[in-house]
Write a protein that holds these residues in place. Sequence first.
Motif: not given
Length: 240
Positions: A182-186, A191-195
């Motif tokens: 399984c993968f932890i991401g972001m 891209a972080r400002p978009l979440i």
Amino acid sequence: MTIQKFIQDYREAFGEAAPLPIAFGYSHTPAEEPRKIPRCMIGAISKVRDGDSLTLTTDNVLCGGGGLYTAFSDMPERVPNFVSQVEHYKQTPDMVVKYVENLDIKKTEKPYLNFIRIDHLENFDEIEGILFWATPDILSGLTTWAFYDSNASDAVCTPFGSGCSSIVSLAVKENRDGGKRCFIGMLDPSARPLIPKNELSFVIPKSRFVEMLDTMRDSALFQKAFSIVRKRINGEIQKN
């Protein structure tokens, strides 16, 4: 396990405050009429949590890296230099090239990549993975669940990459290899400002998800320790 039974168990484990996960996969049929999206797809993917499906195609994925990581197109020539010399995410352009080679991306033969909130999904047939938007407390539960029946040190791992590669590329390859990670991401600063600022992504490839469906209720998600975390997720106790 049926989709409805999973949703019932998920809601019982995490509460109503946790966003329902999003299934994604390639198809010959669009989940919705493809529409124009911002250059970075991450914001559009994040909004699927609200219920509207998203269909990506070669025509509405405008970012060169996004086209690569969604397997719609080859890597543009400018990407290695851009990632290294402009974004400074890798020390050299050659490292970028080798990173992409290791992802072993195979161009898709299907024209659509659909993202569908799980309560709108008909079945698991065409999915590649399941995406969860996770605060640290939700991530605690998901990670605990993933390690419940596995002692593998990489049962959950965090390879660095673009937001779209950490969601799509890693899960697609893992699923097609029959893998269990399984993968932890972001973690991608671009891209972080978009979440939301307190979220990461947690992706389970289908090849692993079908196993984890059978372990959910036996895991710590339904025991006392996580019940306290669940209350905090849902605002039932004051945050520390």
